[in-house]
Design an enzyme around this catalytic site. Structure first.
Site, PDB file in Angstrom:
ATOM      1  CD  GLU A  31      69.033  34.038  63.460  1.00  0.00           C
ATOM      2  OE1 GLU A  31      68.895  32.884  63.897  1.00  0.00           O
ATOM      3  OE2 GLU A  31      68.328  34.515  62.563  1.00  0.00           O
ATOM      4  CD  GLU A  44      69.454  33.754  58.743  1.00  0.00           C
ATOM      5  OE1 GLU A  44      68.265  33.488  59.061  1.00  0.00           O
ATOM      6  OE2 GLU A  44      70.433  33.227  59.286  1.00  0.00           O
TER       7      GLU A  44
END
Length: 625
Positions: free
Chosen positions: A185, A265
């Site tokens: 991320e 995710e």
């Protein structure tokens, strides 16, 4: 910098190819950009995966958790590798016991599960400092997650140790790792440093080869995808039930016009901070969205499938408007509970998967046995200031001004600061942390009498009284380093001067407290020579201990601290983590059964920090199993 492509429609997976790779008999895993899918051994492949963190589960339960995931119908798992879990001390690498990553990977392979590996070096994961080792902060101006030379050197050294362990376990080399994430991320981080990402890409290719699928994961915004993606790394996206699927996958398509749709995710639940309401995500919403994504042909990883526990000091923290520490439980409202038990959410997810794939036959492995062991009677040992010779045998460091945890090379737990009152305070006088320099909680005593608490972002001033020359003791607790965002350079301890009235406090004695080491070596059950002084207050930081007979067997249980407010618990030398029922939402601590099986009569112990029911101060207790 990558230039985002413009693409306005989500392509569902319609991947039809001729199997040519398996003619050679060599396993292979790759991306088919023409047909928008993964290829496994030359055939189209869609993964249905779940996240599990070996660092949050006792080794003895790894196989149990993996088998339950396999029996749910998953064909893959996704795992993080926390750098600081394996290199807590710079240059000292641990890959045995609960840190035996290779054994965990082998168990997954034996169970029939493929692996999506996320080795960082940064992982977030609500883990202490996002997985980065705290010793990096010995360089006070280091720019983490960037091309800063000091950071790059440390990362390169670590990956030169880790990645050679991974290469033989890649699917293309006969193992079960089908893809490897580079960083994590990164688009959510302020640096947006493409030179850093290029350096990582070079390292991963050097150690893992040209054939492995390398990917990135970023949140569902343009800025995150722009800064987090890089040519040569397949860009995936993450989002939960509050997001429109088409909008999210359209965003992925703007950065990856061809290839498989991937939600790396998909949030089955959410984390808790101390003081929050317990987070929950609706099972019906999770199942509907999972079914919709699978019907589109997207590959999905459910985060988390089992969360586990932030044992010891491994919980992270967030700092948006203020510092918020993550609780000990990482249950995450996931399909497998913190104790690894199947939930209704798990059974509902299995029913969804059955619509697309054949689920393994046979019963779901049951929940682990639980037992209520009853009450533990506790004996007061002493307050912390009376135990410094025991807990800090090397003695104090002297310094004109306070030093941080990182400066004295103790990275977790508690440090004790001591100085003297510079003048007589007949009236209550403000003790101030004007620069918000207490990281994170400071318990203040004068001549052994507890005075009160300073707390980061919340309580920056309190009042004390005393005579000139009186002993001022400040016990500082590290509540977990920030794991996400711009403030991950999170130094601990007294990070700036304290001011008492008009005086800047100086001439400090700073005690590095090895509480875990003392307890692991049998204290205080092995010797109670340090009795509590008769003149000391019962308020403030205290140790208590007790003994429990586990009746000849060791089953999982939960520790409920009736009337206690805040502290730390050890059982048989194992640091279970923090408790804070007064703050909530967590009210009990998970106790794995193996912790209750004493290896010998001299090491069967249980401990805890505590604040008494009637006390405004901070105390502690220790129980025993």
């Amino acid at each position: 910098m990558n230039t985002p492509f413009v693409f306005t429609a989500v392509l569902s997976l319609a991947c039809f190819v001729i199997n040519t790779d398996m003619a050679s008999g060599a396993p292979s895993f790759s991306i088919d950009y023409k047909n928008n899918c993964f290829l496994k051994d030359g055939a189209p492949f869609q993964y249905v995966s779940g996240s599990i963190h070996y660092s949050r589960i006792p080794r003895v339960y790894w196989k149990d958790r993996l088998l339950k995931m396999y029996m749910t119908g998953l064909n893959a798992i996704q795992i993080y590798v926390p750098w600081n879990y394996h290199e807590t001390v710079q240059g000292v690498y641990k890959f045995t016991g609960d840190q035996d990553l290779e054994h965990f990977l082998d168990l997954a392979n034996e169970t029939g599960l493929l692996v999506i590996l996320r080795p960082g070096p940064y992982i977030c994961a609500e883990w202490e400092m996002g997985g980065l080792p705290a010793w990096l902060l010995q360089k006070p101006n280091i720019i983490l997650r960037s091309a800063d030379p000091d950071y790059l050197q440390a990362v390169s050294n670590w990956l030169a140790v880790l990645l050679p362990k991974i290469r033989p376990r890649l699917y293309n080399n006969g193992g079960n790792i089908i893809s490897v994430q580079v960083e994590n991320e990164y688009g959510s981080y302020f640096a947006c440093d493409y030179n850093y990402m290029r350096h990582l890409r070079t390292l991963f290719r050097y150690f893992l080869g040209e054939d492995v699928v390398l990917f990135t994961t970023d949140g569902n915004t343009d800025r995150e995808m722009i800064c987090g993606s890089l040519q040569g790394l397949y860009a995936t996206i993450d989002f939960g039930t509050d997001t429109n699927i088409s909008t999210a996958f359209n965003r992925q398509r703007r950065f990856e016009p061809r290839g498989p749709l991937v939600n790396s995710e998909f949030y089955t639940g959410w984390l808790d901070h101390w003081g929050d309401e317990h987070a929950q995500v609706d099972t019906e919403k999770v199942c509907k969205m999972l079914g919709d994504m699978l019907s589109m042909g997207a590959s999905v990883n459910m985060y988390m499938f089992e969360g586990g526990t932030n044992f010891g000091y491994w919980n992270g923290a967030d700092h948006d408007t203020r510092f918020r520490s993550v609780v000990t439980s990482y249950d995450y409202n996931a399909p497998l509970s913190e104790a690894g038990d199947p939930t209704e959410k798990l059974l509902a997810i299995r029913d969804v998967i059955k619509r697309f794939y054949t689920v393994p036959e046979g019963p779901m492995p049951p929940a682990t046995p639980k037992f209520g062991y009853g009450f533990v009677t506790l004996q007061k040992v002493s307050n912390v200031s009376s135990l410094l010779d025991r807990l800090s045998p090397q003695g104090p460091v002297q310094s004109q001004h306070p030093l941080t945890f990182e400066e004295i090379k103790q990275y977790y737990g508690f440090i004790h600061y001591r100085t003297k009152l510079p003048r007589t305070l007949t009236e209550p006088t403000p003790l101030l942390s004007p620069l918000n320099g207490v990281h994170d909680r400071a318990y203040v005593s004068v001549n052994g009498e507890y005075q009160g608490l300073l707390e980061r972002d919340i309580t920056l001033a309190m009042k004390v009284t005393g005579q000139a020359g009186d002993q001022l003791d400040i016990l500082v607790e590290n509540m977990g380093r920030v794991n996400f965002g711009t403030k991950i350079n999170d130094h601990k301890g007294l990070v700036s001067d304290l001011i008492l009235g008009e005086d800047v406090l100086t001439d400090w004695l700073i005690y590095s407290l090895d509480i875990d080491g003392a307890i692991a070596n049998g204290w205080p059950h092995s010797g109670l020579e340090n009795a509590i002084p008769s003149t000391a207050s019962s308020d403030g930081p205290m140790f208590y201990m007790g003994t429990l007979d586990p009746t000849g067997f060791a089953w999982d249980t939960f520790l409920k601290l009736h009337g206690w407010t805040k502290g730390q618990v050890w059982i048989n030398g194992v640091n279970l983590g923090r408790y804070w029922p007064q703050k909530g939402p967590q009210q009990t601590l998970y106790v794995p059964g193996p912790c209750l099986a004493p290896p010998s009569p001299t090491t069967s112990r249980c401990w805890s920090w505590r604040k008494r029911r009637t006390s405004p101060g901070f105390s502690s207790w220790t129980g025993h199993s």
